[in-house]
Design a protein around this motif. Structure first.
Motif, PDB file in Angstrom:
ATOM      1  N   LYS A 213       0.839  -1.198   0.000  1.00  0.00           N
ATOM      2  CA  LYS A 213       0.000   0.000   0.000  1.00  0.00           C
ATOM      3  C   LYS A 213       0.875   1.250   0.000  1.00  0.00           C
ATOM      4  O   LYS A 213       1.770   1.387   0.834  1.00  0.00           O
ATOM      5  CB  LYS A 213      -0.935   0.003   1.225  1.00  0.00           C
ATOM      6  CG  LYS A 213      -1.839  -1.219   1.303  1.00  0.00           C
ATOM      7  CD  LYS A 213      -2.680  -1.393   0.046  1.00  0.00           C
ATOM      8  CE  LYS A 213      -3.518  -2.648   0.093  1.00  0.00           C
ATOM      9  NZ  LYS A 213      -4.237  -2.884  -1.179  1.00  0.00           N
TER      10      LYS A 213
ATOM     11  N   GLY B  68      -5.722  -2.998  -4.593  1.00  0.00           N
ATOM     12  CA  GLY B  68      -4.886  -3.212  -5.764  1.00  0.00           C
ATOM     13  C   GLY B  68      -5.569  -4.168  -6.732  1.00  0.00           C
ATOM     14  O   GLY B  68      -6.580  -4.807  -6.410  1.00  0.00           O
TER      15      GLY B  68
ATOM     16  N   ASN C 204      -0.924  -1.051  -4.956  1.00  0.00           N
ATOM     17  CA  ASN C 204      -1.756   0.030  -5.491  1.00  0.00           C
ATOM     18  C   ASN C 204      -0.916   1.237  -5.920  1.00  0.00           C
ATOM     19  O   ASN C 204      -1.415   2.359  -6.019  1.00  0.00           O
ATOM     20  CB  ASN C 204      -2.814   0.457  -4.477  1.00  0.00           C
ATOM     21  CG  ASN C 204      -2.210   1.002  -3.189  1.00  0.00           C
ATOM     22  OD1 ASN C 204      -0.990   0.996  -3.010  1.00  0.00           O
ATOM     23  ND2 ASN C 204      -3.045   1.479  -2.288  1.00  0.00           N
TER      24      ASN C 204
END
Length: 265
Positions: free
Chosen positions: A35, A84, A223
């Motif tokens: 992340k 993601g 992501n």
């Protein structure tokens, strides 16, 4: 003039911190379920500005001429827990959590893992989005770093052979439910803190009922958007260079004031 040196230098330090965060994001673009982080700036509090030795003025006895802000600083490093992309691997040991994003606020869910504290041998619970699991020598389900994946009964132990995991995290083998994955969903992701090794800890946030979906044979990608990170890196570098030039200009002016003006008799 000295104040200007401090302002430029502090801004350079803040930009350096943001550059470090961007570099870390780009280094983890291929890390499963990573992340991305971003730096949130905050301004120093405004302070009153007074003229020195001017408190006797009848029109302005306080000598206050206004307020000023010296610079900006890093307020916090914020983590985006957005989902993601899911990539199918076909490996039965690869699990991914598809979050329920129907609400106004995203509520990310995590697998729970047990990490042994070497100081007192107690097991501490942490959380991860990385579902690339495997079996260790004791047939326990573990993460890539060897941390035990926890179920409702504790560490999950499987028998040799195939197994399936349904959408709610129930692990079934030989027609029976072996255990259920302990999945923690957090209503407030700002209470989560990164620990490294793709682990996070809960800093007092409320644990909500799991409303997402577990999918087997899939991995969640990071992501991080490389293009966005490159644009941010260019912007930060330009801001850093601009502050650097301002600092050099002030330093040159200060040098003239000391070496040239000071010689005038």
């Amino acid at each position: 003039m000295i104040r200007g040196l401090y302002t430029s230098a502090w801004s350079m330090l803040a930009n350096q911190k943001k550059l470090d965060v961007i570099t870390n994001n780009m280094a983890n673009v291929n890390t499963t379920a990573y992340k991305k982080d971003t730096v949130v700036y905050q301004s120093f509090p405004e302070i009153l500005t007074r003229r020195i030795n001017d408190t006797q003025s009848p029109t302005n006895p306080s000598a206050v001429v206004g307020t000023m802000e010296l610079s900006s600083d890093v307020g916090e490093v914020y983590t985006y827990y957005t989902q993601g992309q899911m990539v199918q691997t076909g490996d039965r040991y690869d699990l991914a959590i598809k979050d329920d994003n129907t609400g106004e606020v995203a509520s990310p869910a995590f697998f729970t893992v047990g990490v042994i504290n070497p100081q007192d041998n107690t097991v501490q619970e942490f959380y991860t989005k990385n579902g690339s699991f495997s079996l260790d020598a004791n047939n326990q389900l573990v993460t890539g770093d060897g941390y035990a994946v926890l179920g409702k009964k504790g560490p999950i132990t499987l028998k040799t052979g195939d197994f399936t995991v349904d959408s709610k995290g129930n692990i079934m083998q030989n027609g029976a439910v072996v255990d259920t994955l302990r999945i923690a969903q957090f209503a407030d992701s700002t209470q989560l803190r990164k620990l490294g090794n793709n682990l996070v800890m809960n800093n007092g946030g409320e644990v909500a009922e799991f409303s997402g979906t577990v999918i087997q044979g899939f991995d969640e990608q990071s992501n991080v958007n490389v293009i966005d990170e490159m644009v941010d890196m260019i912007t930060v570098m330009r801001a850093y260079e601009a502050n650097q030039k301002v600092l050099q200009a002030q330093d040159g002016t200060l040098e003239k004031a000391v070496n040239e003006i000071g010689l005038v008799r």
